[in-house]
Enzyme design. Sequence first.
Site, PDB file in Angstrom:
ATOM      1  N   LYS A   9       0.826  -1.218   0.000  1.00 29.86           N
ATOM      2  CA  LYS A   9       0.000   0.000   0.000  1.00 29.86           C
ATOM      3  C   LYS A   9       0.863   1.272   0.000  1.00 29.86           C
ATOM      4  CE  LYS A   9      -4.024  -2.152   2.245  1.00 29.86           C
ATOM      5  NZ  LYS A   9      -5.055  -1.993   3.304  1.00 29.86           N
ATOM      6  N   TYR A  49     -12.284  -2.580  -4.243  1.00 27.75           N
ATOM      7  CA  TYR A  49     -12.834  -2.762  -2.896  1.00 27.75           C
ATOM      8  C   TYR A  49     -14.361  -2.767  -2.881  1.00 27.75           C
ATOM      9  CZ  TYR A  49      -8.349  -2.443  -0.406  1.00 27.75           C
ATOM     10  OH  TYR A  49      -7.096  -2.685   0.096  1.00 27.75           O
ATOM     11  N   HIS A 115      -2.142  -5.396   1.419  1.00 32.63           N
ATOM     12  CA  HIS A 115      -3.417  -6.090   1.172  1.00 32.63           C
ATOM     13  C   HIS A 115      -3.079  -7.513   0.766  1.00 32.63           C
ATOM     14  CE1 HIS A 115      -7.292  -7.248  -0.569  1.00 32.63           C
ATOM     15  NE2 HIS A 115      -6.567  -7.790  -1.524  1.00 32.63           N
ATOM     16  N   GLU A 126      -9.137 -11.173  -7.878  1.00 32.58           N
ATOM     17  CA  GLU A 126      -8.208 -10.041  -7.694  1.00 32.58           C
ATOM     18  C   GLU A 126      -7.014 -10.125  -8.650  1.00 32.58           C
ATOM     19  OE1 GLU A 126      -9.317  -9.210  -3.001  1.00 32.58           O
ATOM     20  OE2 GLU A 126      -7.274  -9.790  -3.498  1.00 32.58           O
TER      21      GLU A 126
HETATM   22  P1  ADP Z   1      -7.941  -6.948   5.368  1.00 33.66           P
HETATM   23  O1  ADP Z   1      -7.134  -5.943   4.576  1.00 33.66           O
HETATM   24  O2  ADP Z   1      -7.188  -7.450   6.558  1.00 33.66           O
HETATM   25  O3  ADP Z   1      -8.485  -8.058   4.512  1.00 33.66           O
HETATM   26  P2  ADP Z   1     -10.632  -5.826   5.351  1.00 33.66           P
HETATM   27  O4  ADP Z   1     -10.833  -6.539   4.061  1.00 33.66           O
HETATM   28  O5  ADP Z   1     -11.640  -6.028   6.424  1.00 33.66           O
HETATM   29  O6  ADP Z   1      -9.188  -6.151   5.975  1.00 33.66           O
HETATM   30  O7  ADP Z   1     -10.580  -4.259   5.084  1.00 33.66           O
HETATM   31  C1  ADP Z   1      -9.917  -3.743   3.941  1.00 33.66           C
HETATM   32  C2  ADP Z   1      -9.067  -2.570   4.367  1.00 33.66           C
HETATM   33  O8  ADP Z   1      -9.919  -1.514   4.790  1.00 33.66           O
HETATM   34  C3  ADP Z   1      -8.152  -2.844   5.567  1.00 33.66           C
HETATM   35  O9  ADP Z   1      -6.911  -3.401   5.192  1.00 33.66           O
HETATM   36  C4  ADP Z   1      -7.989  -1.476   6.165  1.00 33.66           C
HETATM   37  O10 ADP Z   1      -6.957  -0.745   5.505  1.00 33.66           O
HETATM   38  C5  ADP Z   1      -9.318  -0.819   5.875  1.00 33.66           C
HETATM   39  N1  ADP Z   1     -10.194  -0.887   7.036  1.00 33.66           N
HETATM   40  C6  ADP Z   1     -10.799  -1.990   7.527  1.00 33.66           C
HETATM   41  N2  ADP Z   1     -11.576  -1.703   8.591  1.00 33.66           N
HETATM   42  C7  ADP Z   1     -11.448  -0.362   8.784  1.00 33.66           C
HETATM   43  C8  ADP Z   1     -12.005   0.567   9.720  1.00 33.66           C
HETATM   44  N3  ADP Z   1     -12.848   0.165  10.681  1.00 33.66           N
HETATM   45  N4  ADP Z   1     -11.627   1.860   9.597  1.00 33.66           N
HETATM   46  C9  ADP Z   1     -10.796   2.271   8.629  1.00 33.66           C
HETATM   47  N5  ADP Z   1     -10.240   1.446   7.700  1.00 33.66           N
HETATM   48  C10 ADP Z   1     -10.558   0.152   7.777  1.00 33.66           C
HETATM   49 MG    MG Z   2      -9.871  -7.986   2.946  1.00 30.56          MG
END
Ligand code: ADP
Ligand code: MG
Length: 133
Positions: A9, A49, A115, A126
């Site tokens: 990132k 996303y 990510h 992806e």
């Molecule tokens: P991961 O990246 O571990 O798979 P998620 O898919 O749940 O996590 O979320 C995607 C990305 O969104 C996270 O890596 C993080 O950067 C961001 N994110 C997740 N939850 C939050 C939150 N509550 N507030 C701000 N950013 C968040």
């Molecule tokens: Mg994720």
Amino acid sequence: MEKTLSIIKPDAVERNLVGQILSIFEKNSLKIYSIKKIKLSKKMAEDFYFVHKNRPFFNDLCTYMSSSPVVVSVLEGDNAVAKNREIMGATNPKDAAKGTIRNLYGISLDKNSVHGSDSKENAKIEIDFFFKE
Ligand code: ADP
Ligand code: MG
């Protein structure tokens, strides 16, 4: 061989951590199958996303991910999806296990350095998103 998608990132690319993060993948038997550095448009970040579109952090996340270049790679190896998730650590760097990428380099929940695909099914989607010819 199983494949997964990784994104280094903006926060990590800005701090010159690309080499160190790729080296962690390699030390854990994940091969760098494809790699490229790109700056996402806001629209690309929103498409990538899409599953999070109804979450309160969606707009900030997409603004952040398109703020400066990222390094996108396909990693290949045994259990690549699960292994990469393990090496990355928990989403919030505060909760990430010692020695994981997010523990070592993550700054905050949003600036968490990497990510990684969360399932084999999503890995395929992806990988196609970034590398489909
Ligand atoms: P991961 O990246 O571990 O798979 P998620 O898919 O749940 O996590 O979320 C995607 C990305 O969104 C996270 O890596 C993080 O950067 C961001 N994110 C997740 N939850 C939050 C939150 N509550 N507030 C701000 N950013 C968040
Ligand atoms: Mg994720």
